[in-house]
Design a protein around this motif. Sequence first.
Motif, PDB file in Angstrom:
ATOM      1  N   UNK A  48       0.872  -1.203   0.032  1.00  8.24           N
ATOM      2  CA  UNK A  48       0.037  -0.075   0.147  1.00  8.24           C
ATOM      3  C   UNK A  48       1.060   1.266   0.143  1.00  8.24           C
ATOM      4  N   UNK A  49       0.632   2.264  -0.932  1.00  6.75           N
ATOM      5  CA  UNK A  49       1.284   3.255  -0.967  1.00  6.75           C
ATOM      6  C   UNK A  49       0.729   4.413   0.023  1.00  6.75           C
ATOM      7  N   UNK A  50       1.534   4.906   0.759  1.00  7.02           N
ATOM      8  CA  UNK A  50       0.916   5.922   2.001  1.00  7.02           C
ATOM      9  C   UNK A  50       1.633   7.101   2.039  1.00  7.02           C
ATOM     10  N   UNK A  51       0.956   7.936   2.304  1.00  8.45           N
ATOM     11  CA  UNK A  51       1.272   9.485   2.443  1.00  8.45           C
ATOM     12  C   UNK A  51       2.434   9.558   3.723  1.00  8.45           C
TER      13      UNK A  51
ATOM     14  N   UNK B 205      -2.479   6.443   0.088  1.00  8.69           N
ATOM     15  CA  UNK B 205      -3.039   7.276  -1.072  1.00  8.69           C
ATOM     16  C   UNK B 205      -4.084   6.781  -1.846  1.00  8.69           C
ATOM     17  N   UNK B 206      -5.214   7.540  -2.003  1.00  6.35           N
ATOM     18  CA  UNK B 206      -6.129   7.181  -2.606  1.00  6.35           C
ATOM     19  C   UNK B 206      -6.997   8.499  -3.069  1.00  6.35           C
ATOM     20  N   UNK B 207      -7.537   8.286  -4.219  1.00  6.40           N
ATOM     21  CA  UNK B 207      -8.609   9.253  -4.745  1.00  6.40           C
ATOM     22  C   UNK B 207      -9.662   9.858  -3.655  1.00  6.40           C
ATOM     23  N   UNK B 208      -9.983   8.960  -2.758  1.00  2.26           N
ATOM     24  CA  UNK B 208     -11.015   9.344  -1.915  1.00  2.26           C
ATOM     25  C   UNK B 208     -10.511   9.998  -0.610  1.00  2.26           C
TER      26      UNK B 208
ATOM     27  N   UNK C 286      -9.748  13.839  -0.258  1.00  2.00           N
ATOM     28  CA  UNK C 286     -11.162  14.868   0.181  1.00  2.00           C
ATOM     29  C   UNK C 286     -11.240  14.805   1.732  1.00  2.00           C
ATOM     30  N   UNK C 287     -10.434  14.184   2.398  1.00  2.00           N
ATOM     31  CA  UNK C 287     -10.718  14.311   3.819  1.00  2.00           C
ATOM     32  C   UNK C 287     -10.108  15.326   4.775  1.00  2.00           C
ATOM     33  N   UNK C 288     -11.017  15.928   5.570  1.00  2.00           N
ATOM     34  CA  UNK C 288     -10.535  17.123   6.378  1.00  2.00           C
ATOM     35  C   UNK C 288      -9.302  16.591   7.197  1.00  2.00           C
ATOM     36  N   UNK C 289      -8.855  17.424   7.843  1.00  2.00           N
ATOM     37  CA  UNK C 289      -7.754  16.899   8.800  1.00  2.00           C
ATOM     38  C   UNK C 289      -8.266  16.216  10.063  1.00  2.00           C
ATOM     39  N   UNK C 290      -9.428  16.270  10.388  1.00  2.00           N
ATOM     40  CA  UNK C 290     -10.151  15.647  11.401  1.00  2.00           C
ATOM     41  C   UNK C 290     -10.372  14.288  10.880  1.00  2.00           C
ATOM     42  N   UNK C 291     -10.856  14.172   9.574  1.00  2.00           N
ATOM     43  CA  UNK C 291     -11.403  12.803   8.962  1.00  2.00           C
ATOM     44  C   UNK C 291      -9.986  11.931   8.982  1.00  2.00           C
ATOM     45  N   UNK C 292      -9.037  12.809   8.448  1.00  2.00           N
ATOM     46  CA  UNK C 292      -7.661  12.072   8.209  1.00  2.00           C
ATOM     47  C   UNK C 292      -7.047  11.301   9.393  1.00  2.00           C
ATOM     48  N   UNK C 293      -7.366  11.862  10.620  1.00  2.00           N
ATOM     49  CA  UNK C 293      -6.966  11.404  11.968  1.00  2.00           C
ATOM     50  C   UNK C 293      -7.766  10.201  12.318  1.00  2.00           C
ATOM     51  N   UNK C 294      -9.079  10.271  11.973  1.00  2.00           N
ATOM     52  CA  UNK C 294     -10.041   9.442  12.148  1.00  2.00           C
ATOM     53  C   UNK C 294      -9.645   8.039  11.451  1.00  2.00           C
ATOM     54  N   UNK C 295      -9.207   8.443  10.014  1.00  2.00           N
ATOM     55  CA  UNK C 295      -9.061   7.189   9.123  1.00  2.00           C
ATOM     56  C   UNK C 295      -7.829   6.521   9.535  1.00  2.00           C
ATOM     57  N   UNK C 296      -6.655   7.458   9.965  1.00  2.00           N
ATOM     58  CA  UNK C 296      -5.608   7.047  10.296  1.00  2.00           C
ATOM     59  C   UNK C 296      -5.392   6.009  11.773  1.00  2.00           C
ATOM     60  N   UNK C 297      -6.666   6.273  12.427  1.00  2.00           N
ATOM     61  CA  UNK C 297      -6.838   5.503  13.667  1.00  2.00           C
ATOM     62  C   UNK C 297      -7.084   3.794  13.308  1.00  2.00           C
TER      63      UNK C 297
END
Length: 82
Positions: A15-18, A24-27, A30-41
Amino acid sequence: VRDLDFAVEIVGSEIVRDSDGLALSSRNVHLSPKERQEALSICRSLTKVRDAVCNGEISSGILRHLVVENILNAGGKIDYVE
């Protein structure tokens, strides 16, 4: 794929990661900083579970707790953890 006689080859890859670890994905762009933290969890929770299992933990309750605690602490919402 083979069972269905499809002429398809499945090639696995890493998996290629930021830089923060989010895939890294097309979806995800579009995540906000808060949503990124939730996704990272989610990824971080699974990493904690993997590490716990590698260190001998076998209790599904404890492993489940690791996931739930990590996601909730990041502000995420949980539908289920099995």
